[in-house]
Design a protein around this motif. Structure first.
Motif, PDB file in Angstrom:
ATOM      1  N   ARG A 148      33.756 -14.991  23.061  1.00 42.35           N
ATOM      2  CA  ARG A 148      34.276 -13.744  23.624  1.00 42.35           C
ATOM      3  C   ARG A 148      33.265 -13.059  24.531  1.00 42.35           C
ATOM      4  NH1 ARG A 148      36.268 -11.159  18.005  1.00 42.35           N
ATOM      5  NH2 ARG A 148      38.013 -12.552  17.561  1.00 42.35           N
ATOM      6  N   CYS A 149      32.005 -13.432  24.397  1.00 44.24           N
ATOM      7  CA  CYS A 149      30.934 -12.756  25.137  1.00 44.24           C
ATOM      8  C   CYS A 149      31.105 -12.983  26.638  1.00 44.24           C
ATOM      9  CB  CYS A 149      29.598 -13.290  24.661  1.00 44.24           C
ATOM     10  SG  CYS A 149      28.193 -12.776  25.654  1.00 44.24           S
ATOM     11  N   ILE A 150      31.025 -11.904  27.413  1.00 43.19           N
ATOM     12  CA  ILE A 150      31.133 -12.051  28.868  1.00 43.19           C
ATOM     13  C   ILE A 150      29.749 -12.013  29.519  1.00 43.19           C
ATOM     14  CG2 ILE A 150      33.502 -11.189  29.017  1.00 43.19           C
ATOM     15  CD1 ILE A 150      32.191  -8.536  30.101  1.00 43.19           C
ATOM     16  N   LEU A 151      28.712 -12.115  28.732  1.00 48.51           N
ATOM     17  CA  LEU A 151      27.333 -12.270  29.222  1.00 48.51           C
ATOM     18  C   LEU A 151      26.883 -11.118  30.103  1.00 48.51           C
ATOM     19  CD1 LEU A 151      28.257 -15.899  29.795  1.00 48.51           C
ATOM     20  CD2 LEU A 151      26.323 -15.328  28.330  1.00 48.51           C
ATOM     21  N   ARG A 203      24.342  -6.295  28.194  1.00 48.75           N
ATOM     22  CA  ARG A 203      24.114  -4.922  27.728  1.00 48.75           C
ATOM     23  C   ARG A 203      23.348  -4.914  26.398  1.00 48.75           C
ATOM     24  NH1 ARG A 203      29.249  -0.916  28.100  1.00 48.75           N
ATOM     25  NH2 ARG A 203      29.087  -0.336  30.292  1.00 48.75           N
ATOM     26  N   CYS A 204      23.756  -5.777  25.499  1.00 45.93           N
ATOM     27  CA  CYS A 204      23.120  -5.798  24.180  1.00 45.93           C
ATOM     28  C   CYS A 204      21.659  -6.233  24.300  1.00 45.93           C
ATOM     29  CB  CYS A 204      23.873  -6.726  23.224  1.00 45.93           C
ATOM     30  SG  CYS A 204      24.039  -8.408  23.845  1.00 45.93           S
ATOM     31  N   VAL A 205      21.415  -7.187  25.193  1.00 49.55           N
ATOM     32  CA  VAL A 205      20.050  -7.678  25.380  1.00 49.55           C
ATOM     33  C   VAL A 205      19.182  -6.548  25.927  1.00 49.55           C
ATOM     34  CG1 VAL A 205      18.622  -9.373  26.573  1.00 49.55           C
ATOM     35  CG2 VAL A 205      20.940  -9.986  25.877  1.00 49.55           C
ATOM     36  N   GLY A 244      18.702 -12.908  23.486  1.00 53.92           N
ATOM     37  CA  GLY A 244      18.531 -13.536  24.787  1.00 53.92           C
ATOM     38  C   GLY A 244      19.602 -14.584  24.992  1.00 53.92           C
ATOM     39  N   PHE A 245      19.600 -15.173  26.176  1.00 54.78           N
ATOM     40  CA  PHE A 245      20.575 -16.208  26.487  1.00 54.78           C
ATOM     41  C   PHE A 245      19.910 -17.576  26.477  1.00 54.78           C
ATOM     42  CE2 PHE A 245      22.308 -12.478  28.867  1.00 54.78           C
ATOM     43  CZ  PHE A 245      23.426 -12.307  28.065  1.00 54.78           C
ATOM     44  N   VAL A 246      20.650 -18.560  26.015  1.00 55.77           N
ATOM     45  CA  VAL A 246      20.205 -19.939  26.139  1.00 55.77           C
ATOM     46  C   VAL A 246      21.286 -20.720  26.895  1.00 55.77           C
ATOM     47  CG1 VAL A 246      18.727 -19.994  24.098  1.00 55.77           C
ATOM     48  CG2 VAL A 246      21.165 -20.518  23.868  1.00 55.77           C
ATOM     49  N   THR A 283      24.793 -18.848  26.518  1.00 53.61           N
ATOM     50  CA  THR A 283      25.145 -18.409  25.177  1.00 53.61           C
ATOM     51  C   THR A 283      24.167 -17.352  24.691  1.00 53.61           C
ATOM     52  OG1 THR A 283      25.946 -20.643  24.734  1.00 53.61           O
ATOM     53  CG2 THR A 283      25.535 -19.251  22.821  1.00 53.61           C
ATOM     54  N   LEU A 284      24.721 -16.264  24.205  1.00 57.16           N
ATOM     55  CA  LEU A 284      23.871 -15.224  23.631  1.00 57.16           C
ATOM     56  C   LEU A 284      23.410 -15.661  22.249  1.00 57.16           C
ATOM     57  CD1 LEU A 284      22.823 -12.220  23.747  1.00 57.16           C
ATOM     58  CD2 LEU A 284      24.851 -11.651  22.422  1.00 57.16           C
ATOM     59  N   THR A 285      22.150 -15.388  21.955  1.00 50.94           N
ATOM     60  CA  THR A 285      21.655 -15.756  20.633  1.00 50.94           C
ATOM     61  C   THR A 285      20.466 -14.881  20.266  1.00 50.94           C
ATOM     62  OG1 THR A 285      20.846 -17.614  19.313  1.00 50.94           O
ATOM     63  CG2 THR A 285      20.078 -17.518  21.554  1.00 50.94           C
ATOM     64  N   GLY A 321      34.945  -7.920  22.428  1.00 49.84           N
ATOM     65  CA  GLY A 321      34.842  -8.051  20.978  1.00 49.84           C
ATOM     66  C   GLY A 321      33.850  -9.119  20.541  1.00 49.84           C
ATOM     67  N   ALA A 322      32.793  -9.311  21.325  1.00 46.27           N
ATOM     68  CA  ALA A 322      31.834 -10.357  20.967  1.00 46.27           C
ATOM     69  C   ALA A 322      30.953  -9.935  19.808  1.00 46.27           C
ATOM     70  CB  ALA A 322      30.980 -10.721  22.176  1.00 46.27           C
ATOM     71  N   LEU A 323      30.550  -8.687  19.826  1.00 47.00           N
ATOM     72  CA  LEU A 323      29.719  -8.179  18.738  1.00 47.00           C
ATOM     73  C   LEU A 323      30.599  -7.308  17.849  1.00 47.00           C
ATOM     74  CD1 LEU A 323      26.533  -7.110  20.754  1.00 47.00           C
ATOM     75  CD2 LEU A 323      26.872  -9.194  19.418  1.00 47.00           C
ATOM     76  N   THR A 324      30.646  -7.644  16.581  1.00 46.34           N
ATOM     77  CA  THR A 324      31.427  -6.809  15.677  1.00 46.34           C
ATOM     78  C   THR A 324      30.576  -6.396  14.491  1.00 46.34           C
ATOM     79  OG1 THR A 324      32.345  -8.863  14.794  1.00 46.34           O
ATOM     80  CG2 THR A 324      33.755  -7.594  16.261  1.00 46.34           C
TER      81      THR A 324
END
Ligand SMILES: Cc1cc2nc3c(=O)[nH]c(=O)nc-3n(C[C@H](O)[C@H](O)[C@H](O)COP(=O)(O)O)c2cc1C
Ligand code: SF4
Ligand code: SF4
Ligand code: SF4
Ligand code: FES
Lengths: 455, 562
Positions: B181-184, B187-189, B202-204, B211-213, B235-238
Motif C-alpha cells: 500500500r505504501c506510495i513511497l 513522509r514517515c522516513v 529507509g527504502f531498499v 520497499t520501506l523498511t 493505509g501503509a502504516l497502521t
C-alpha cells in the motif's frame, strides 16, 4: 580513409610503449600544464575555458565555462567542491574508462587545473563501482602524483593545497546523475535531488557549491590550458568545439572508440569510412547516436535541421541520416542528442521490438524509484514490451506505450525520466509498423525469450 | 520544535503579485505554490509534501503550470491591456511544493496539462497498488482514494502482473506496515529522521520494487512513532492499537486535550457510541504542532478498565456497598461536618479542570478549610513534547491557590498520626499511598472520602467513594506547564452512574454549605474570571479551540522552581 582521427584526449591511448605510470606521463610532457596553469592564475584559466566554448561530455552538453561561472571563488565563503563524474554507465558508452585505465594522469592533471581554477581544495573522483581495476589504477596514480608534489599541501610551491579522493560508486546507473551522485557520495541512496533548490553550484555536496564534470570534460581543460581557449575553439565547429570521443558499437565492421573534431564528420562517414561499414554487408537500419537514452534515428528518413549558413543566418536543410554531422547542435535539431557519445548502430536484421524491450529492461532495472511517474511508469512500459516481445501484444499497446512515456518525460525529479521515455517515444514513433506487425502476428511470432516478464 | 515551517511566510507583509488561474492576487514572497494555492482557496493535491518536513518532491502530484513575466527587448516586463505583466508559460510543469512564488509569477492549478499530470500520477500510483480498500483501515481518510475520485479516471489500463511486496510487516511495538500500500512518499522516513532524529526507516531495492523498511536490527518504536500513521497518506502504516477496531467514517470527532502530561497536546477524540477508539493530535503550533507522543495517544484505555468506578460506594461494617448518589453525598457531607474545619485536609488534584478546581476552591473557602494541596506526579520528560510534570493541570491548581506542588501535602502523614488531621477529601483519583501516606496512617483517619474514576488502595479505604469522569467525559479547561489556558470538550458520557467531577463537587458543596451559585461552565467562568488574576477578562468562548497564553512560558517555569 578520407577523414582522419584527431587525437587530443586519446593522444596516448593504445600508443605503443605508452604506460599509465607517472614516469611515462612525465616523459610525454605530463604535468607541464600544471606549471603553466598556476602561472596563469585561476581567473585566467576560467576565462580560457569560457573562450574555448567547451561543452560537457557527460550527456547534456552544458557549456563548462558557464557552469563554472555560477560559482565565484572570490565571493563564496563555504568550501567549493569539484567532483569528477567517472560513473560511466550509459549503455553504449566506453570512453571514460579508456582514460582511467590507460592515461589516468591526464585526468588527474585536468582535475587539478580545474580545481585550482575554481578555488577547490578538496575534490572527489566518483568512479563506477564495476571498474575495480580502474579504481586501483586511480589510487595508484593519485599516490604517484602526491609523491611528486602535484597533490597535497603547497603544490609546486604555489601555496595551493588540494586533495583528491577516489570514491567507488554504488553500483547503479542513477549514481551518474550528478545530484544522485552527490547523495551517494554523502553516503546515502543515490536519490537525485530536486532542482530547484538543490542546484549543485549552490547547494551541492554537503550543501556547498559543487562542480560536477565528466572525465572527458576535465581532460579537455588540460588541453585548453595548453593551447589557449581560442585555439581550442577552432577545433570542431562554432558552439560545438573541440574533439569528441565517440564510442561506436553494434553492427559495424570495426566497432570501437574514436576521437574526431566535433562535427568534422557525418554519421555516414563515421559508419562507413571510419568503422568499415555495416558488418556482413548488411544495410543500415537505425542509429542511436548518443547513448541508449538518446532518441533513435531511422535510416532512409530525412531530417530537417537548422544550420548556420556562411552569412551567419540559420538555414533549414533536409538531410539524410548518413549526412547528419556528429555534433551537439545537429543531432539535437534532428530530434536526438549527442549525449554521451555512444553511437549504437543497428542493421536490417535487428528487431526493433526486441531492441526496445531490451533497452526498457535496463531502465526498469535502474529507475531509482524515488518519483512516481518514473518508478511506476518505466516498469510498466517494460512489462508491456516484454509481453509484446513474447507474442501477447494487443492492438492498442503501441499507443498506450507512447502515452505512458509522454506522462513520464518532463514530469520527474531527474532526467532519467526522459532517458527512459525517449527510447520508447522514438522507437514507436519511427518503427510503429514493426510493432503493429509483431502484434498482428502475435503467438506464432513469439520467437525468442530474450526478455522475461519479471526481473 | 519543527525544523521546517513551509506554511509560515517569512514576512506576511512582504507581498508580491501572482496570477492564480487568471486572477491576480497578493501573496507573501517565497511561500511555496501549494501553500499559496491553499490561501487562494485553490487546492494543489499533494502526497509527499508536509509543511513541517523537508521538501523532496517525489510524488509529483502537485505539478502545476508555471509562468514568468514576459520580458521585452528592454529587459522590462511586457504589460498587457490590464496593466499587469504578460506571462510566458513554461512548457514543463513544475512542482508546487518546491516552488516559491516570485513577483509576476503565473500559476495554473487546473489547466489541461495540470489535469493530465495528476491523472497520470494517479494512474501510476494505482497500477501496483493492491486496492484492498474493503479491508484497509485508512479507507475513508485515504488520500489515494480521495484523489483518485477527484483526479483519476476510474478505469485502469494496467493488465500486467502487480509487483509483490511484504505485507503485515512488524515495524515496531506499535506499528504494522503494508508495503504494497505504501506510495513511497517518504513522509514517515523524514518524520523519523527530521522531527524525532531517530533514523530507523529507509527504502531498499529500486524502481517499482522500492520497499520501506526498518534498518536491519532496528525497530521503529520511539515515543512518537504513531505520528507517522497520521501523516501516512495511505493505509501503509497502521496502529496496532486502532487497526480493525472501527471504520473511521463512523467516528465522532471531539476537540480535546491530552491529559497524560503537563504539555497538554491538543487532541481529537475519535469515539462512537460512548466508546473512545483513538486519540489523534490536533494541530496547534503554540503547543504540539501536528504531533503527540505515543504514550499520551494510547493512554485512554483505562477509561474502560475493570477498576473503573461506576457507582457510588458506601462503607458499612468495613465493607463498601453500592449506594445512591443522594446517600453518598449525604454521607460525605456528614463525615466532613463531624470534624472541625482545621482538621480537614483536601487533596485537590492537578488532574482536575480549572472549573472543577474552582468549585472546590469555593467549597474549601466556605468550609474554612485551609489545608489544600495536590499530589505531584513526576514522570519522564523528553526534549520534544513530553513534560516531566505528569499533572495536566498542575499550573491551574497553582493559579487557583490550591496547590503548593506537594510541599504542604508532605507534612500530612505526620499530621494524621498526631491527630491534627482527622478528615481527608481526596479528589482526582489520587492514590495517597503512592504519594507517601501509608495505608496504616490513612487507617487512623476518622473520615476518608474519595472521588476518582478508578479504584485503588486509597479508594478501598474510603468511607465514601464518588465515581467521577475521565478526560474524554468532561468539558473544561486546563493550564499547561507553559502557561497556556486550553479547553477540552466532552466526547462521551461517563459509564454507569459516574458523574462529571464539577457536578459532584457542586452537590457536595450544596450539602455542606448550601452554596449553589454555580450551575454551568459559563457560570463558573463568570466568577473565576474575576477571582483569578490570570483569568481576568476571559470567558469560555474566548479561550477558543487553540487556547490562550495567559502567562509567559518563563513565568510558569519560574513559578514551578520557586
Ligand atoms: C540518469 C543519468 C545518468 C547519468 N550518468 C552519467 C555518467 O555516468 N557519467 C557522466 O559523466 N554524466 C552522467 N550524467 C550526466 C550528469 O548528471 C552531469 O550532467 C554530468 O556529469 C556533468 O558533466 P559535464 O558537464 O562535464 O558533462 C547522467 C545523467 C543522468 C540523468
Ligand atoms: S526520474 Fe526516476 S531515476 Fe530520477 S529521481 Fe525519479 S525515479 Fe529516480
Ligand atoms: S509508509 Fe506511508 S508515509 Fe511512509 S513512505 Fe509509505 S506511504 Fe509514505
Ligand atoms: S507530550 Fe504529554 S500532553 Fe502531549 S501527548 Fe504526550 S503525554 Fe500527552
Ligand atoms: S507534493 Fe509531492 S511532489 Fe510536490
Amino acid at each position: 580513409m578520407a577523414i582522419r582521427e584527431h587525437r587530443l584526449v586519446f593522444k596516448h591511448i593504445d600508443a605503443l610503449g605508452y604506460t599509465r605510470d607517472i614516469d611515462c606521463y612525465l616523459k610525454h610532457g605530463g604535468y607541464e600544464m600544471l606549471k603553466k596553469g598556476f602561472a596563469m592564475g585561476g581567473a585566467a584559466i576560467r576565462e580560457e575555458v569560457k573562450k574555448s566554448q567547451l561543452r560537457g561530455r557527460g550527456g547534456a552538453g552544458f557549456p563548462t565555462g558557464t557552469k563554472w561561472s555560477f560559482i565565484d571563488p572570490a565571493k563564496v565563503t563555504k568550501p567549493i567542491y569539484l567532483i569528477c563524474n567517472a560513473d560511466e554507465s550509459e549503455p553504449g558508452t566506453f570512453k571514460d574508462r579508456q582514460i582511467i585505465y590507460k592515461d589516468p594522469h591526464q585526468l588527474i592533471e585536468g582535475m587539478i587545473l580545474s580545481c585550482f581554477a575554481n578555488g577547490v581544495k578538496l575534490a572527489y573522483l566518483y568512479i563506477r563501482c564495476e571498474f575495480t581495476e580502474g579504481w586501483k589504477i586511480l589510487e595508484k596514480a593519485l599516490g604517484e602524483a602526491r609523491s611528486h608534489g602535484f597533490l597535497g599541501k603547497n603544490i609546486l610551491k604555489s601555496g595551493y593545497d588540494l586533495e583528491i579522493h577516489v570514491h567507488r560508486g554504488a553500483g547503479a546507473y542513477i549514481c551518474g546523475e550528478e545530484t544522485g551522485l552527490i547523495e551517494s557520495l554523502e553516503g546515502k541512496r543515490a536519490y537525485p535531488r530536486i532542482k530547484p533548490p538543490y542546484f549543485p553550484a549552490v547547494l551541492g555536496l554537503y550543501m556547498c557549491p559543487t562542480i560536477v564534470n565528466n572525465v572527458e570534460t576535465l581532460c579537455n581543460v588540460k588541453h585548453i590550458v595548453e593551447m589557449g581557449g581560442e585555439a581550442y575553439a577552432k577545433i570542431g565547429r562554432p558552439n560545438n568545439t573541440g574533439t569528441r570521443l565517440l564510442c561506436v558499437s553494434g553492427d559495424v565492421v570495426k566497432p570501437g572508440y574514436y576521437e574526431f573534431p566535433c562535427g568534422a564528420l557525418t554519421m555516414g562517414e563515421l559508419i562507413h569510412d571510419v568503422c568499415g561499414g555495416i558488418r556482413n554487408g548488411g544495410k543500415l537500419k537505425a542509429v542511436i547516436p548518443g547513448g541508449s537514452s538518446a532518441k533513435v534515428l531511422r535510416a532512409g528518413e530525412t531530417y530537417k535541421i537548422k544550420e548556420k549558413g556562411p552569412d551567419g543566418n540559420l538555414v533549414e536543410k533536409e538531410v539524410k541520416l548518413e549526412d547528419l554531422r556528429m555534433d551537439f547542435d545537429t543531432l539535437a535539431s534532428a530530434g536526438s542528442m549527442a549525449g554521451s557519445g555512444g553511437v549504437i548502430v543497428m542493421d536490417q536484421t535487428r528487431d526493433m521490438v526486441e531492441c526496445l524491450a531490451n533497452i526498457s529492461t535496463f531502465y526498469a532495472h535502474e529507475s531509482c524509484g524515488q518519483c512516481t511517474p518514473c518508478r511506476e511508469g518505466v516498469l510498466w512500459m517494460k512489462k508491456i514490451l516484454a509481453r509484446i516481445a513474447e507474442g501477447h501484444g494487443r492492438e492498442d499497446d503501441p499507443n498506450m506505450l507512447k502515452e505512458v512515456a509522454d506522462r513520464i518525460a518532463g514530469r520527474t525529479i531527474c532526467a532519467f525520466g526522459e532517458a527512459a521515455s525517449w527510447p520508447v517515444q522514438s522507437f514507436i514513433g519511427k518503427f510503429k509498423e514493426e510493432f503493429s506487425l509483431r502484434i498482428r502476428r502475435n503467438g506464432t511470432a513469439a520467437k525468442r525469450d530474450t526478455v522475461s516478464l519479471t526481473h | 520544535m519543527n525544523p521546517w515551517n513551509h506554511d509560515v511566510a517569512k514576512d506576511e507583509k512582504d507581498l508580491v503579485d501572482v496570477q492564480i488561474d487568471g486572477v491576480w492576487m497578493q501573496m507573501p514572497r517565497g511561500l511555496n505554490v501549494v501553500e499559496v494555492a491553499h490561501r487562494a482557496k485553490k487546492f494543489l493535491p499533494h502526497y509527499c509534501y508536509h509543511p513541517k518536513l523537508s521538501v523532496v518532491g517525489n510524488c509529483r502530484m502537485c505539478l502545476f503550470e508555471m509562468g514568468t513575466p514576459k520580458m521585452g527587448p528592454d529587459r522590462k516586463p511586457v504589460l498587457g491591456a490590464d496593466g499587469k505583466p504578460e506571462i510566458a508559460w513554461m512548457p514543463r510543469p513544475q512542482i508546487g511544493c518546491a516552488t516559491g512564488i516570485t513577483p509576476g509569477m503565473g500559476i495554473r492549478t487546473d489547466s489541461a496539462l495540470v489535469k493530465d499530470c495528476r491523472n497520470g500520477v494517479m494512474e501510476f500510483l494505482l497500477i501496483n497498488h493492491p486496492l484492498d480498500c474493503p479491508i484497509c483501515d485508512q479507507a475513508g481518510e485515504c488520500k489515494l482514494q480521495e484523489f483518485s475520485v477527484e483526479y483519476g479516471t476510474g478505469a485502469s489500463r494496467f493488465t500486467e502482473n502487480k509487483v509483490k511486496k511484504p505485507k503485515n510487516v512488524d515495524l515496531g511495538e506499535r506499528i504494522v506496515l503494508d508495503d504494497e500500500r505504501c506510495i513511497l512518499c517518504s513522509r514517515c522516513v523524514r518524520f523519523s529522521s527530521e522531527i524525532t532524529q531517530d533514523n530507523v526507516l529507509g527504502f531498499v531495492n529500486r524502481g517499482s520494487h522500492s520497499t520501506l523498511t526498518a534498518y536491519p536490527g532496528k525497530s521503529f518504536d520511539n515515543d512518537y512513532s504513531l505520528n507517522t500513521v497520521d501523516i501516512c497518506p495511505v493505509g501503509a502504516l497502521t496502529s496496532k492499537d486502532f487497526r480493525f477496531q472501527m471504520r473511521v467514517w463512523f467516528l465522532k470527532e471531539t476537540k480535546s486535550l491530552c491529559t497524560s502530561c503537563g504539555t497538554g497536546c491538543n487532541t481529537m477524540i475519535g469515539s462512537r457510541e460512548g466508546k473512545v477508539y483513538r486519540l489523534t493530535p490536533r494541530e496547534n503550533e503554540s503547543v504540539n504542532s501536528h504531533w503527540m507522543c505515543d504514550h499520551g495517544r494510547l493512554n485512554f484505555h483505562y477509561l474502560e478498565s475493570k477498576e473503573r468506578l461506576t457507582r457510588p460506594l458506601l462503607k458499612a461494617a468495613g465493607e463498601q456497598f453500592p449506594g445512591t448518589w443522594v446517600d453518598a453525598i449525604a454521607r460525605a457531607a456528614e463525615g466532613l461536618q463531624k470534624v472541625k474545619p482545621a482538621e480537614i485536609a483536601i487533596v485537590a488534584s492537578g488532574r482536575l479542570t480549572n472549573e472543577e478546581l474552582f468549585v472546590l476552591k469555593r467549597l474549601a473557602g466556605e468550609l474554612g478549610v485551609s489545608q489544600v494541596d495536590t499530589v505531584p506526579h513526576l514522570g519522564q520528560g523528553d526534549k520534544f513534547l513530553r513534560s516531566a510534570d505528569g499533572n495536566p493541570n498542575g499550573r491551574g491548581a497553582e493559579l487557583l491557590g490550591l496547590s503548593s506542588g506537594g510541599r504542604v501535602l508532605s507534612g500530612w502523614a505526620a499530621a494524621i498520626l498526631s491527630g491534627k488531621i482527622k478528615a481527608l477529601l481526596v479528589l482526582g483519583g489520587e492514590n495517597l499511598i503512592s504519594a507517601g501516606i501509608p495505608a496504616s496512617t490513612l487507617a487512623k483517619l476518622e473520615v476518608l472520602i474519595y472521588s476518582g474514576i478508578l479504584s485503588n488502595e486509597t479508594s478501598r479505604l474510603a468511607q465514601v467513594v464518588l465515581p467521577g469522569s475521565g478526560f474524554a467525559e468532561k468539558t473544561g479547561s486546563m493550564v499547561n506547564v507553559h502557561g497556556r489556558l486550553q479547553r477540552m470538550t466532552r466526547a462521551i458520557s461517563a459509564p454507569g452512574e459516574a458523574r462529571e467531577d464539577w457536578m459532584i463537587l457542586r452537590d457536595l458543596r450544596m450539602a455542606l454549605t448550601g452554596g449553589n451559585s454555580l450551575h454551568s461552565v459559563e457560570d463558573i467562568w463568570k466568577s473565576m474570571a474575576t477571582e483569578v488574576p490570570q483569568f481576568q477578562g476571559l470567558n469560555w468562548a474566548k479561550i477558543g479551540d487553540l487556547g490562550i497564553q495567559i502567562e509567559s512560558s518563563a513565568k510558569a517555569d519560574e513559578a514551578k522552581l520557586a
